[in-house]
Design a protein around this motif. Structure first.
Motif, PDB file in Angstrom:
ATOM      1  N   LEU A 145       0.811  -1.222   0.000  1.00  0.00           N
ATOM      2  CA  LEU A 145       0.000   0.000   0.000  1.00  0.00           C
ATOM      3  C   LEU A 145       0.840   1.266   0.000  1.00  0.00           C
ATOM      4  CD1 LEU A 145      -2.732  -0.931   2.659  1.00  0.00           C
ATOM      5  CD2 LEU A 145      -2.802  -1.278   0.186  1.00  0.00           C
ATOM      6  N   SER A 146       2.133   1.153   0.304  1.00  0.00           N
ATOM      7  CA  SER A 146       2.950   2.335   0.555  1.00  0.00           C
ATOM      8  C   SER A 146       3.024   3.282  -0.634  1.00  0.00           C
ATOM      9  CB  SER A 146       4.357   1.925   0.981  1.00  0.00           C
ATOM     10  OG  SER A 146       5.003   1.213  -0.054  1.00  0.00           O
ATOM     11  N   ALA A 147       2.995   2.746  -1.853  1.00  0.00           N
ATOM     12  CA  ALA A 147       3.093   3.603  -3.030  1.00  0.00           C
ATOM     13  C   ALA A 147       1.753   3.725  -3.742  1.00  0.00           C
ATOM     14  CB  ALA A 147       4.141   3.035  -3.991  1.00  0.00           C
ATOM     15  N   ASP A 148       0.705   3.308  -3.082  1.00  0.00           N
ATOM     16  CA  ASP A 148      -0.562   3.122  -3.769  1.00  0.00           C
ATOM     17  C   ASP A 148      -1.685   4.025  -3.275  1.00  0.00           C
ATOM     18  OD1 ASP A 148      -0.824   1.589  -5.924  1.00  0.00           O
ATOM     19  OD2 ASP A 148      -1.437  -0.247  -4.903  1.00  0.00           O
ATOM     20  N   TYR A 149      -1.383   4.999  -2.418  1.00  0.00           N
ATOM     21  CA  TYR A 149      -2.476   5.816  -1.904  1.00  0.00           C
ATOM     22  C   TYR A 149      -2.174   7.300  -2.024  1.00  0.00           C
ATOM     23  CZ  TYR A 149       0.165   6.379   2.509  1.00  0.00           C
ATOM     24  OH  TYR A 149       1.102   6.670   3.453  1.00  0.00           O
ATOM     25  N   ASN A 150      -3.232   8.090  -2.138  1.00  0.00           N
ATOM     26  CA  ASN A 150      -3.073   9.542  -2.253  1.00  0.00           C
ATOM     27  C   ASN A 150      -4.109  10.301  -1.436  1.00  0.00           C
ATOM     28  OD1 ASN A 150      -5.481   9.497  -3.933  1.00  0.00           O
ATOM     29  ND2 ASN A 150      -4.139   8.775  -5.577  1.00  0.00           N
ATOM     30  N   GLU A 151      -5.203   9.658  -1.077  1.00  0.00           N
ATOM     31  CA  GLU A 151      -6.258  10.297  -0.288  1.00  0.00           C
ATOM     32  C   GLU A 151      -6.854   9.230   0.628  1.00  0.00           C
ATOM     33  OE1 GLU A 151      -9.418  13.847  -1.055  1.00  0.00           O
ATOM     34  OE2 GLU A 151      -9.107  12.379  -2.657  1.00  0.00           O
ATOM     35  N   LEU A 152      -6.069   8.862   1.637  1.00  0.00           N
ATOM     36  CA  LEU A 152      -6.369   7.693   2.446  1.00  0.00           C
ATOM     37  C   LEU A 152      -7.022   8.102   3.763  1.00  0.00           C
ATOM     38  CD1 LEU A 152      -6.020   4.585   2.624  1.00  0.00           C
ATOM     39  CD2 LEU A 152      -3.784   4.995   3.679  1.00  0.00           C
ATOM     40  N   HIS A 153      -8.082   7.342   4.135  1.00  0.00           N
ATOM     41  CA  HIS A 153      -8.802   7.616   5.381  1.00  0.00           C
ATOM     42  C   HIS A 153      -9.020   6.319   6.163  1.00  0.00           C
ATOM     43  CE1 HIS A 153      -9.987  11.094   2.827  1.00  0.00           C
ATOM     44  NE2 HIS A 153      -9.885  11.745   3.966  1.00  0.00           N
ATOM     45  N   HIS A 154      -9.029   6.441   7.474  1.00  0.00           N
ATOM     46  CA  HIS A 154      -9.414   5.352   8.378  1.00  0.00           C
ATOM     47  C   HIS A 154     -10.853   5.611   8.789  1.00  0.00           C
ATOM     48  CE1 HIS A 154      -8.770   3.287  12.578  1.00  0.00           C
ATOM     49  NE2 HIS A 154      -9.787   2.780  11.909  1.00  0.00           N
ATOM     50  N   LEU A 155     -11.725   4.690   8.395  1.00  0.00           N
ATOM     51  CA  LEU A 155     -13.148   4.828   8.668  1.00  0.00           C
ATOM     52  C   LEU A 155     -13.599   3.726   9.623  1.00  0.00           C
ATOM     53  CD1 LEU A 155     -15.999   5.566   6.181  1.00  0.00           C
ATOM     54  CD2 LEU A 155     -16.132   3.493   7.550  1.00  0.00           C
ATOM     55  N   THR A 156     -14.389   4.101  10.608  1.00  0.00           N
ATOM     56  CA  THR A 156     -14.991   3.133  11.523  1.00  0.00           C
ATOM     57  C   THR A 156     -16.503   3.252  11.413  1.00  0.00           C
ATOM     58  OG1 THR A 156     -13.161   3.364  13.082  1.00  0.00           O
ATOM     59  CG2 THR A 156     -15.173   2.362  13.918  1.00  0.00           C
ATOM     60  N   PHE A 157     -17.176   2.102  11.231  1.00  0.00           N
ATOM     61  CA  PHE A 157     -18.639   2.085  11.144  1.00  0.00           C
ATOM     62  C   PHE A 157     -19.194   1.157  12.210  1.00  0.00           C
ATOM     63  CE2 PHE A 157     -22.416  -0.253   9.720  1.00  0.00           C
ATOM     64  CZ  PHE A 157     -23.325   0.786   9.658  1.00  0.00           C
ATOM     65  N   ALA A 158     -20.163   1.654  12.976  1.00  0.00           N
ATOM     66  CA  ALA A 158     -20.845   0.842  13.980  1.00  0.00           C
ATOM     67  C   ALA A 158     -22.325   1.197  13.967  1.00  0.00           C
ATOM     68  CB  ALA A 158     -20.260   1.100  15.364  1.00  0.00           C
ATOM     69  N   SER A 159     -23.175   0.207  14.120  1.00  0.00           N
ATOM     70  CA  SER A 159     -24.618   0.416  14.146  1.00  0.00           C
ATOM     71  C   SER A 159     -25.213  -0.286  15.358  1.00  0.00           C
ATOM     72  CB  SER A 159     -25.270  -0.118  12.872  1.00  0.00           C
ATOM     73  OG  SER A 159     -26.685  -0.096  12.988  1.00  0.00           O
ATOM     74  N   SER A 160     -26.118   0.393  16.041  1.00  0.00           N
ATOM     75  CA  SER A 160     -26.759  -0.220  17.213  1.00  0.00           C
ATOM     76  C   SER A 160     -27.590  -1.441  16.821  1.00  0.00           C
ATOM     77  CB  SER A 160     -27.627   0.811  17.938  1.00  0.00           C
ATOM     78  OG  SER A 160     -28.613   1.337  17.078  1.00  0.00           O
ATOM     79  N   ALA A 161     -27.987  -1.543  15.537  1.00  0.00           N
ATOM     80  CA  ALA A 161     -28.764  -2.702  15.086  1.00  0.00           C
ATOM     81  C   ALA A 161     -27.947  -3.988  15.131  1.00  0.00           C
ATOM     82  CB  ALA A 161     -29.279  -2.464  13.668  1.00  0.00           C
ATOM     83  N   ASP A 162     -26.615  -3.860  15.128  1.00  0.00           N
ATOM     84  CA  ASP A 162     -25.747  -5.040  15.123  1.00  0.00           C
ATOM     85  C   ASP A 162     -25.372  -5.504  16.529  1.00  0.00           C
ATOM     86  OD1 ASP A 162     -25.598  -5.159  12.276  1.00  0.00           O
ATOM     87  OD2 ASP A 162     -24.190  -3.476  12.333  1.00  0.00           O
ATOM     88  N   ARG A 163     -25.740  -4.776  17.546  1.00  0.00           N
ATOM     89  CA  ARG A 163     -25.367  -5.138  18.914  1.00  0.00           C
ATOM     90  C   ARG A 163     -26.058  -6.425  19.348  1.00  0.00           C
ATOM     91  NH1 ARG A 163     -26.222   0.866  21.572  1.00  0.00           N
ATOM     92  NH2 ARG A 163     -24.369   1.846  20.651  1.00  0.00           N
ATOM     93  N   ARG A 164     -25.355  -7.165  20.205  1.00  0.00           N
ATOM     94  CA  ARG A 164     -25.913  -8.388  20.776  1.00  0.00           C
ATOM     95  C   ARG A 164     -25.630  -8.403  22.281  1.00  0.00           C
ATOM     96  NH1 ARG A 164     -27.465  -8.086  16.414  1.00  0.00           N
ATOM     97  NH2 ARG A 164     -27.679  -9.661  14.768  1.00  0.00           N
ATOM     98  N   PRO A 165     -26.636  -8.698  23.101  1.00  0.00           N
ATOM     99  CA  PRO A 165     -26.382  -8.778  24.541  1.00  0.00           C
ATOM    100  C   PRO A 165     -25.467  -9.950  24.859  1.00  0.00           C
ATOM    101  CG  PRO A 165     -28.587  -9.571  24.029  1.00  0.00           C
ATOM    102  CD  PRO A 165     -28.041  -9.002  22.757  1.00  0.00           C
ATOM    103  N   SER A 166     -24.757  -9.874  25.973  1.00  0.00           N
ATOM    104  CA  SER A 166     -23.904 -10.989  26.369  1.00  0.00           C
ATOM    105  C   SER A 166     -24.749 -12.247  26.481  1.00  0.00           C
ATOM    106  CB  SER A 166     -23.225 -10.685  27.713  1.00  0.00           C
ATOM    107  OG  SER A 166     -24.186 -10.457  28.720  1.00  0.00           O
ATOM    108  N   GLY A 167     -24.198 -13.353  26.014  1.00  0.00           N
ATOM    109  CA  GLY A 167     -24.933 -14.607  25.944  1.00  0.00           C
ATOM    110  C   GLY A 167     -25.564 -14.845  24.587  1.00  0.00           C
ATOM    111  N   ASP A 168     -25.527 -13.826  23.701  1.00  0.00           N
ATOM    112  CA  ASP A 168     -26.217 -13.922  22.416  1.00  0.00           C
ATOM    113  C   ASP A 168     -25.296 -13.600  21.235  1.00  0.00           C
ATOM    114  OD1 ASP A 168     -28.676 -14.493  21.107  1.00  0.00           O
ATOM    115  OD2 ASP A 168     -29.075 -12.365  20.817  1.00  0.00           O
TER     116      ASP A 168
END
Length: 294
Positions: A99-122
Motif C-alpha cells: 500500500l505504501s506507493a498506492d495511496y493519495n487520499e487515504l482515510h481510516h473509517l470506523t462504522f458501527a450500528s446499534s442494530a448489530d449489537r448483541r447482549p452478552s450470551g447472544d
C-alpha cells in the motif's frame, strides 16, 4: 502445550526463538505498542484453549494451533494467537509495503450500528456473512462512483456496559479507504449504511497522512483485543466516555468462542486491491512474512 525445559525447538519455532528480539524491534518500528514473545504466546494460547474447554455449544479445539509446528501446514481459527500473529506480520510487512506507493487520499473509517449489537450470551447469533455482504455492497456502490477507490477492512467485536446494567457486544468494522474525498465518503456511506438511532453518528473518519500513520492504523486493525468500554455518569448525570479495559471471565470466553468459529480471512474485507494480496495472506509461510517486516 509448553515447550518442555531443555527440549530443543525445531523449524519455525527455533527461528522465532533465535530472532525474537529482531522481530520485536521490527514490529515496534512500525508501531511502538506491538509486542512479541513466543513463550508468552504459548502460555496465553494454553489459557485461552482451557477457558473454552467444555463450552456449550462446543468449540473445536483442533482448529487451534497447539504449537508452532503446524502454522505453515494449515490455517487455524481467528481466536488462535499464532494465527493472529501471522495476520499481524502479514499486515505490517507485506500489506503495508504493497500500500505504501498506492495511496493519495487515504482515510481510516470506523462504522458501527446499534442494530448489530448483541447482549452478552447472544453473540453467536451475530451473522458475520450477512454483515460482510452489507458492508461490501455499500463499498461496491461507492466504487461505482469512484472507480479508482480501494478499501481494506477488518470486522471487530468489542463490548460495552458494566456488571450492574449488563454487557453488550458491539460488532463494527475498521476500513482503510483510498481515492474518495472525505465529504463524499461520509455522505455516500451514511446514505448506504443508514443510522438506527436518530441523531447518532455511526461513521467516524480520520485522515491517514503518512507511512507512520498507516503502520499504526494497520496495527490497530490487527490487534485482536477483547476490548471492554465501561460507562459511568458524570456529576451532572450525563454519560461519560468511560474507559477501555479488557474483557474477563465469561464475557471474554464468549468473545473467544465467536472468534474460534471463524477464520481470519472471514473477518477481512478487500475491495479494489490486487487478488494476489489475499492469495498471499492465505498461502505464504510465516518465515517469509517475517523477512518482509521493515
Amino acid at each position: 502445550m509448553h515447550r518442555p525445559t531443555g527440549a530443543p525447538a525445531r523449524g519455525i519455532e527455533r527461528y522465532l526463538y533465535d530472532y525474537e528480539f529482531h522481530i520485536r524491534r521490527s514490529l515496534k518500528r512500525v508501531y511502538d505498542g506491538n509486542k512479541f514473545s513466543p513463550s508468552g504466546m504459548q502460555k496465553r494460547q494454553w489459557a485461552n484453549i482451557c477457558s473454552l474447554h467444555g463450552r456449550r455449544p462446543a468449540v473445536d479445539i483442533k482448529s487451534f494451533h497447539h504449537d508452532w509446528s503446524t502454522i505453515d501446514d494449515r490455517r487455524a481459527n481467528a481466536a488462535c494467537l499464532y494465527e493472529q500473529f501471522r495476520a499481524r506480520v502479514w499486515g505490517l510487512g507485506y500489506l503495508r509495503g504493497q500500500l505504501s506507493a498506492d495511496y493519495n487520499e487515504l482515510h481510516h473509517l470506523t462504522f458501527a450500528s446499534s442494530a448489530d449489537r448483541r447482549p452478552s450470551g447472544d453473540l453467536a447469533r451475530f451473522n458475520l456473512p450477512r454483515y460482510r455482504r452489507r458492508i461490501r455492497s455499500a463499498l461496491q456502490e461507492l466504487q461505482g462512483v469512484h472507480p479508482g477507490m480501494w478499501a481494506f477492512g477488518m470486522v471487530e467485536i468489542s463490548a460495552t456496559g458494566n456488571l450492574a446494567d449488563g454487557y453488550v457486544f458491539e460488532p463494527h468494522i475498521h476500513l482503510l479507504i483510498n481515492g474518495v474525498p472525505k465529504d463524499a465518503l461520509r455522505e455516500t456511506l451514511e446514505a448506504l449504511l443508514p443510522r438506527t438511532t436518530k441523531g447518532s453518528h455511526p461513521i467516524m473518519i480520520k485522515p491517514v497522512p503518512d507511512q507512520d500513520n498507516l503502520g499504526s492504523g494497520l496495527s490497530y486493525f490487527l490487534k485482536f483485543a477483547p476490548e471492554l468500554r465501561t460507562k459511568f455518569l458524570t456529576a451532572e448525570g450525563r454519560a461519560g466516555k468511560g474507559r477501555t479495559n479488557l474483557m474477563q471471565g465469561n464475557l471474554k470466553t464468549e468473545w473467544l468462542a465467536w472468534l474460534a468459529a471463524h477464520r481470519i480471512d472471514e473477518l477481512l474485507i478487500v475491495i479494489g486491491l490486487r487478488p494476489e494480496i489475499m492469495r498471499q495472506f492465505r498461502l505464504c509461510e510465516l518465515q517469509h512474512l517475517i523477512e518482509e517486516l521493515p
